[in-house]
Motif scaffolding. Structure first.
Motif: not given
Length: 375
Positions: A203-217
């Motif tokens: 999913q990353v593109r040349p313009e991608t500057r940040s990745i945010y991940l979140a999850g429980s348990s």
């Protein structure tokens, strides 16, 4: 950073302050020789305060299986999710994984991915992170689950409404079921992790500057392991990685995320309980800290009685303390809370009505406050 019109980042700072996180109990001081080697701790009586963030709008989405099954019972990789099958987990395992791509623009300055915890019965699994209800999977067939409602109060929908990651330029997806089963063998888990990692990398593109991940348990453990792999990928060195874990649970008997059989007691646990978390030397798990930001909210209640299934806790120094403290190492933050495991994962339905505002403040909104301070 782009923000929603009419809603400045530091909105109503004085009016919006919520209750202070955590309690006032302090852990025992380590020996001086050990203290010299320790990462900084955050005092239990001086926690950062959580702002009260507004709800977003509820969304109805389609959650697709990464490996579908046709009417003849034949499995096939779903278009756009081929990375999962290529990672080698069995088709029957992958068939249970369902992901909704809420926003999938062609220009992607940010990638946001969130996942619910493990489903432990034949019913669905509600989540305050993704916003799904307990019956989200009622409409599922062999290919997808149409009409999955994501609650506007959830982390996913709150963050989407805030616009901190550029609107129209952020890929947002939620795993309603990651099938990251606690009891799977280590090899199967690694193949599942690899599938998620390779799919997110796609999913990353040349313009991608940040990745945010979140999850429980179990989802919290999954996003931590995904972050390990992403940060180890030197091709992503220019990208900031942010991770929010809500009582993330890793299997200590397998050494998952470096956990082992030493329990760190929760310093704010309710009287008469044995809340605590399995120790892990998280610095060793993440040797590369550049552009890395992790936050674990941990309660440590045993998920099911007499199973030993409980959250993880990082520790500072050479050996784990018997009782934990809040941690703030710059790249890693950890706060202890007194809430039950299910309350941390879904603060909108599981706590009592009187407790809900404080649980929300110490979980969903605490993570948003942390993220707000970094963006």
């Amino acid at each position: 950073m782009v923000h929603t019109a009419g809603f400045p980042r530091r909105f109503s700072l004085w009016a919006g302050l919520a209750l202070v996180l955590g309690g006032a109990l302090a852990g025992c001081a380590p020996p001086e020789s050990e203290a010299l080697q320790m990462e900084p701790e955050a005092p239990l009586d001086s926690q950062s305060q959580a702002l009260s963030y507004p709800n977003g709008s509820s969304r109805t989405v389609v959650s697709r299986r990464v490996v579908s099954m046709n009417a003849s019972g034949v499995y096939q990789a779903a278009p756009g999710f081929e990375q999962f099958r290529a990672a080698g987990a069995s088709d029957s395992t992958l068939h249970a994984i369902r992901i909704a791509q809420v926003e999938a623009p062609s220009v992607r300055e940010a990638i946001v991915f969130m996942t619910a915890g493990q489903k432990i019965s034949s019913s669905g699994h509600s989540s305050g992170v993704t916003g799904q209800s307990s019956n989200w999977d009622a409409s599922c067939d062999g290919v997808s689950c149409p009409n999955v409602l994501l609650d506007g109060r959830s982390l996913a929908m709150k963050l989407n409404a805030l616009g901190w990651f550029p609107p129209g330029k952020t890929h947002l997806s939620v795993a309603n079921d990651s099938n990251f089963d606690h009891l799977f063998d280590s090899d199967t888990k690694q193949r599942i992790v690899n599938g998620f990692v390779h799919w997110l990398e796609a999913q990353v593109r040349p313009e991608t500057r940040s990745i945010y991940l979140a999850g429980s348990s179990r989802g919290g453990c999954l996003v931590m392991r995904i972050a390990q792999a992403l940060r180890a990928n030197t091709g992503l060195d220019g990208i900031e990685i942010y991770v929010s874990s809500f009582d993330g649970v890793c299997r200590n008997s397998q050494g998952e995320l470096g956990t082992f059989d030493t329990k760190i007691n929760n310093p704010v646990r309710p009287w008469g309980t044995f809340y605590g978390a399995w120790a892990t030397n998280l610095s060793a798990q993440f040797p590369r800290h550049e552009r890395l930001h992790l936050y674990q909210v941990v309660g440590g209640q045993e998920v099911a009685p007499a199973t030993g299934i409980r959250a993880f806790s990082a520790y500072a120094g050479t050996t784990p303390p018997s009782t934990g403290t809040h941690l703030d190492w710059g790249w890693y933050k950890q706060t202890w809370v007194k809430w039950q495991h299910k309350e941390i994962g879904n603060p909108y339905t599981d706590p009592s009505t009187s407790d809900q505002p404080l649980v929300i403040a110490e979980t969903i909104d605490a993570q948003l406050t942390w993220l707000d301070g970094l963006l």
